[in-house]
Scaffold this motif. Structure first.
Motif, PDB file in Angstrom:
ATOM      1  N   GLY A  51       0.780  -1.228   0.000  1.00 10.11           N
ATOM      2  CA  GLY A  51       0.000   0.000   0.000  1.00 10.11           C
ATOM      3  C   GLY A  51       0.810   1.274   0.000  1.00 10.11           C
ATOM      4  O   GLY A  51       0.246   2.365  -0.027  1.00 10.11           O
ATOM      5  N   TYR A  84      -7.054   5.513  -1.050  1.00 13.75           N
ATOM      6  CA  TYR A  84      -8.232   4.741  -1.421  1.00 13.75           C
ATOM      7  C   TYR A  84      -9.232   5.638  -2.149  1.00 13.75           C
ATOM      8  O   TYR A  84      -9.473   6.777  -1.748  1.00 13.75           O
ATOM      9  CB  TYR A  84      -8.915   4.151  -0.189  1.00 13.75           C
ATOM     10  CG  TYR A  84      -8.190   2.997   0.429  1.00 13.75           C
ATOM     11  CD1 TYR A  84      -8.401   1.690  -0.012  1.00 13.75           C
ATOM     12  CD2 TYR A  84      -7.287   3.199   1.471  1.00 13.75           C
ATOM     13  CE1 TYR A  84      -7.740   0.621   0.568  1.00 13.75           C
ATOM     14  CE2 TYR A  84      -6.617   2.128   2.054  1.00 13.75           C
ATOM     15  CZ  TYR A  84      -6.850   0.846   1.592  1.00 13.75           C
ATOM     16  OH  TYR A  84      -6.190  -0.214   2.166  1.00 13.75           O
ATOM     17  N   GLN A 139      -7.392   1.062  -3.932  1.00 12.47           N
ATOM     18  CA  GLN A 139      -6.264   1.978  -3.920  1.00 12.47           C
ATOM     19  C   GLN A 139      -5.886   2.342  -5.344  1.00 12.47           C
ATOM     20  O   GLN A 139      -5.965   1.507  -6.250  1.00 12.47           O
ATOM     21  CB  GLN A 139      -5.073   1.356  -3.182  1.00 12.47           C
ATOM     22  CG  GLN A 139      -5.261   1.355  -1.664  1.00 12.47           C
ATOM     23  CD  GLN A 139      -4.083   0.777  -0.930  1.00 12.47           C
ATOM     24  OE1 GLN A 139      -3.935  -0.433  -0.874  1.00 12.47           O
ATOM     25  NE2 GLN A 139      -3.246   1.625  -0.342  1.00 12.47           N
ATOM     26  N   GLY A 157      -4.097   6.557   2.289  1.00 16.94           N
ATOM     27  CA  GLY A 157      -3.575   5.199   2.347  1.00 16.94           C
ATOM     28  C   GLY A 157      -3.354   4.797   3.795  1.00 16.94           C
ATOM     29  O   GLY A 157      -2.987   5.631   4.618  1.00 16.94           O
TER      30      GLY A 157
END
Length: 519
Positions: free
Chosen positions: A318, A432, A415, A452
């Motif tokens: 991420g 996101y 994402q 994130g």
């Protein structure tokens, strides 16, 4: 028999927990001392245990105390009061998920949830009690008010060091309690810990060995971490003459990534979102970024030659590839030093099992003889998503259930490849995007962007926000697999009609347009 507990300190604003192994024949009195040592308490207040579940069944009115207070031995009392010195852990912890609550300091009311998580086999050379995992610092004594006001920072970004400190304390809990006053697990602010010079020296020695000249990148070996009870899977890079160095894949997440690489997975954005690895690579001086060159030159370690300058890169799910943090620097130091020794032995004839064909790996355990371990049961644990929205928001959503909306809606929380940095110096994260599109009309009627690293509660709330906007429950909701995993508890709670089609054409087009705009 060994019992493994996850002990969680409740209601302190951030996750604070310890995973502890202890002999089942120890008493609750010993467990009290272990908790005091593991959380840095000073044993300055009263405490008590309250059994909630034993042998898989709920338990009511069983208390385990240091001594029975005057007046408790009343025949009309509903509670069974036991003395902790007389009660073994095995008397009450029998099945996984058996639970007891430990309260320390009845003024500040520090509540610890003790859950039996397993009955592991003994580990050679590992003492008991022993901490295998931990997260964040516990607060100081008598600080409940400051914790409630959010004035206490309990974050700890170096779990390995935290675990080592806990195990140092656990070596002698009696001595720890006698000498604990005024001590805690927070590093001395006057001491600056910097492992990077040692990391650079280890990298220089690794490059001098040039293991890529006699090792292939599919010859995987592991360096065991006896503190965290995990493995770092290692691949020497450079045989193909492109990237030279060492790729380190930590634990089950790294193992899963290696298996995807084995299956020929071509790295893409989705791959980047879940990759967990640390890379030591070697570059020409002219190819170094300015910040990498300045970083190396800030230490008294010299490098020269072709493909000889080290570059360190952290890959975290991420997040944008970034400079390793202090904890990862510790990992680099430990792994590279052990890898040097193992590679030398391989050069002199040591053999490795076929990681991909046999699903086995040679593990180097520092201070212990190497062993070949099977990875058949070494899988990444599937994340189980819980319902994490507030009761108030849930009640509001349920009021909409009688209002049926004849519409099919594409809804996704995903994402996007548009990294954002909240503060200067922070590691950029992929945010996101929550988006809802009317399937028949192709019209976007809801969208939101979240940072994130947002927790599941924030993500699940996006579905509730969308439903509030429609003022009813849609006939059908189309989602992708990732969105379904996150939203499944909420979907079940609301009884939504959900499908997971092969594609979501409107959402896919919008997300693609956003990516093109950013590029």
């Amino acid at each position: 028999m060994i019992l493994e507990f996850k002990i969680t300190l409740r209601d302190v604003g951030v996750p604070v927990w310890r995973v502890i192994k202890i002999d089942s024949e120890e008493t609750f009195s010993t467990l009290h001392k272990v908790i005091q040592a593991a959380f840095g308490w000073t044993n300055s207040h009263l405490h008590q245990f309250f059994v909630e579940k034993s042998d898989g069944r709920d338990v009511n009115y069983v208390q385990i105390a240091q001594q029975i207070p005057d007046g408790v031995m009343d025949f009309q009392s509903e509670s069974e009061m036991l003395i902790e010195d007389d009660i073994k852990l095995s008397d009450w912890f029998k099945k996984v998920n058996d639970t007891t609550i430990y309260i320390y300091d009845f003024g500040d009311d520090w509540s610890h949830e003790i859950v039996l998580t397993g009955k592991p086999a003994p580990v050679k050379g590992q003492p008991l009690p022993y901490c295998t995992a931990a997260k964040n610092n516990a607060p100081e004594e008598d600080s409940r008010g400051e914790v409630m006001m959010g004035e206490v920072n309990l974050k700890n970004d170096n779990p390995k060091r935290l675990i080592q400190d806990i195990n140092d304390a656990l070596l002698d809990t009696e001595s720890y309690l006698e000498n604990l006053e005024g001590m805690n697990f927070v590093d001395d602010p006057g001491v600056v810990y910097d492992p990077w010079e040692e990391v650079l020296l280890a990298a220089k020695e690794f490059h001098k060995l040039k293991p890529w000249e006699f090792m292939e990148d599919d010859q995987i070996f592991a360096i065991a971490d006896p503190v965290l009870d995990e493995y770092y899977f290692c691949s020497v890079l450079g045989k193909a003459g492109e990237v030279f160095g060492l790729a380190i894949y930590p634990n089950r997440e790294g193992y899963a990534i290696l298996k995807e690489i084995q299956r020929g997975r071509v790295p893409d954005f989705d791959f980047l979102l879940k990759q967990r690895s640390i890379l030591l690579s070697f570059e020409d001086r002219t190819d170094l970024a300015k910040e990498d060159y300045e970083f190396i030159k800030s230490y008294d370690v010299t490098f020269r030659g072709k493909k000889a300058w080290p570059v360190f890169t952290s890959y975290k799910p991420g997040y944008v590839p970034w400079i390793p943090d202090e904890y990862e620097a510790d990992v680099l130091l430990e792994v590279v030093e052990e890898a040097i020794g193992l590679c030398k032995e391989f050069k002199n004839g040591k053999t490795l099992p076929d990681f991909f064909a046999e699903n086995k790996v040679l593990a180097r355990i520092p201070g212990v003889e190497d062993e070949v371990i099977s990875l058949d049961n070494y899988q990444r644990e599937d994340k189980v998503f819980q319902l994490e929205v507030s009761e108030l928001d849930l009640r509001r959503a349920k009021k909409l259930m009688d209002n049926f909306i004849p519409a099919t809606i594409e809804f996704v929380v995903t994402q996007i490849d548009m990294p954002l940095q909240e503060n200067i110096g922070d590691r950029p994260a992929f945010p996101y995007l929550a988006i809802a599109v009317d399937y028949n009309q192709g019209m976007v009627f809801f969208q939101d962007v979240l940072p994130g690293g947002s927790d599941n509660g924030l993500l699940q709330n996006q579905l509730l926000k969308m439903l509030q906007l429609t003022e009813g429950i849609p006939e059908k909701l189309l989602v992708d697999e990732k969105t379904f995993e996150i939203m499944e508890p909420l979907i079940k709670e609301l009884g939504l009609n959900v499908e997971i089609p092969n594609e979501l054409p409107h959402v896919a087009e919008i997300v693609n347009d956003i990516g093109m705009l950013y590029q």
